[in-house]
Design an enzyme around this catalytic site. Structure first.
Site, PDB file in Angstrom:
ATOM      1  N   ASP A  11       0.871  -1.171   0.000  1.00  0.00           N
ATOM      2  CA  ASP A  11       0.000   0.000   0.000  1.00  0.00           C
ATOM      3  C   ASP A  11       0.911   1.225   0.000  1.00  0.00           C
ATOM      4  O   ASP A  11       2.123   1.108   0.250  1.00  0.00           O
ATOM      5  CB  ASP A  11      -0.894  -0.042   1.240  1.00  0.00           C
ATOM      6  CG  ASP A  11      -1.635   1.252   1.471  1.00  0.00           C
ATOM      7  OD1 ASP A  11      -2.368   1.682   0.562  1.00  0.00           O
ATOM      8  OD2 ASP A  11      -1.465   1.847   2.556  1.00  0.00           O
ATOM      9  N   ASP A  13      -0.210   5.212   0.920  1.00  0.00           N
ATOM     10  CA  ASP A  13      -0.484   6.182   1.989  1.00  0.00           C
ATOM     11  C   ASP A  13      -0.630   5.474   3.335  1.00  0.00           C
ATOM     12  O   ASP A  13      -1.455   4.569   3.489  1.00  0.00           O
ATOM     13  CB  ASP A  13      -1.757   6.967   1.681  1.00  0.00           C
ATOM     14  CG  ASP A  13      -1.619   7.834   0.444  1.00  0.00           C
ATOM     15  OD1 ASP A  13      -0.679   8.628   0.380  1.00  0.00           O
ATOM     16  OD2 ASP A  13      -2.460   7.700  -0.472  1.00  0.00           O
ATOM     17  N   ASP A 174      -1.451  -0.708   5.960  1.00  0.00           N
ATOM     18  CA  ASP A 174      -1.709  -0.169   7.297  1.00  0.00           C
ATOM     19  C   ASP A 174      -3.181  -0.171   7.679  1.00  0.00           C
ATOM     20  O   ASP A 174      -3.514   0.214   8.801  1.00  0.00           O
ATOM     21  CB  ASP A 174      -1.195   1.266   7.393  1.00  0.00           C
ATOM     22  CG  ASP A 174      -2.002   2.237   6.521  1.00  0.00           C
ATOM     23  OD1 ASP A 174      -2.115   1.972   5.307  1.00  0.00           O
ATOM     24  OD2 ASP A 174      -2.525   3.231   7.053  1.00  0.00           O
TER      25      ASP A 174
END
Length: 227
Positions: A11, A13, A174
């Site tokens: 991922d 961001d 995240d």
């Protein structure tokens, strides 16, 4: 499907870069543009990783569709303006240890790096160029061409690009959206503790790490080979 390759998908961001300042500022401008009160910062960060249309529907479920469309455009315009003010490298800095870990993983010939992000094609291109990583990720999946996370489409497309199966693939992110996307695609899932979702939400993760150096052991455990 058999291959010596290993696909490691990140991922962006909240995982590789900390872009929360511009995300919050852009979302605030989008709400200002339609005269709605700003949601709490925690609510804004909770939708990071989703495609913008899905994110807006979660933040303002009672708003008319045309208003949410206006907010999506307002967010995009604001994000571009904010990024232009400081440059993507400063507005979305790499987390400590990210560059070294990416270089280490990329140095192993069998490792193929990829990204799966809620960013647009244009947004990802700008970010990768700012950090000098244009050639690092051989498969790049963006929101323009896929259903929003946690639909497995991004990971499935990445595996097709590289020619590997789920047993040779791991997703690192995240948010719960990343972990649920990984499980939906049948691949390994590593959650990171420094991002935008509390680790209590990463219940679908196979492993959770607290630093980039800790990824090496987690990847070895999941992929079963030197990474």
């Amino acid at each position: 499907m058999t291959s010596a390759l290993r696909l490691i998908i990140f991922d962006v961001d909240g995982t590789l870069v900390d872009s929360q300042r511009d995300i919050i500022a852009a979302m605030t401008r989008a709400f200002d543009g339609v005269g709605l009160p700003h949601p709490p910062h925690s609510d804004i960060l909770s939708i990071v990783g989703l495609s913008l249309d899905v994110a807006m529907a979660r933040l303002v479920p009672d708003a008319p569709e045309d208003q949410r469309v206006q907010m999506v455009h307002g967010y995009k315009d604001a994000y571009i303006a904010l990024r232009a003010e400081t440059g993507a490298a400063l507005s979305s800095p790499l987390y400590a240890g990210a560059a070294d870990t990416l270089a280490m993983l990329n140095a192993v010939p069998e490792n193929i790096l990829g990204v799966a992000t809620g960013k647009s094609r244009r947004g990802l291109d700008k970010l990768l160029a700012a950090h000098g990583m244009e050639q690092l990720f051989l498969t790049q999946q963006v929101a323009d061409f896929h259903p929003s996370k946690p639909h497995p489409s991004m990971i499935e497309a990445a595996m097709r690009d590289i020619g590997v199966g789920p047993a040779q693939t791991v997703m690192i992110g995240d948010t719960s959206f990343d972990m649920d996307m990984a499980k939906a695609a049948g691949v390994g899932a590593i959650g990171v503790s420094w991002g935008y979702h509390d680790i209590s939400r990463l219940h679908a993760a196979d492993r959770i790490v607290d630093s980039f150096p800790a990824l090496d052991e987690a990847l070895q455990d999941i992929l079963g080979a030197r990474v």
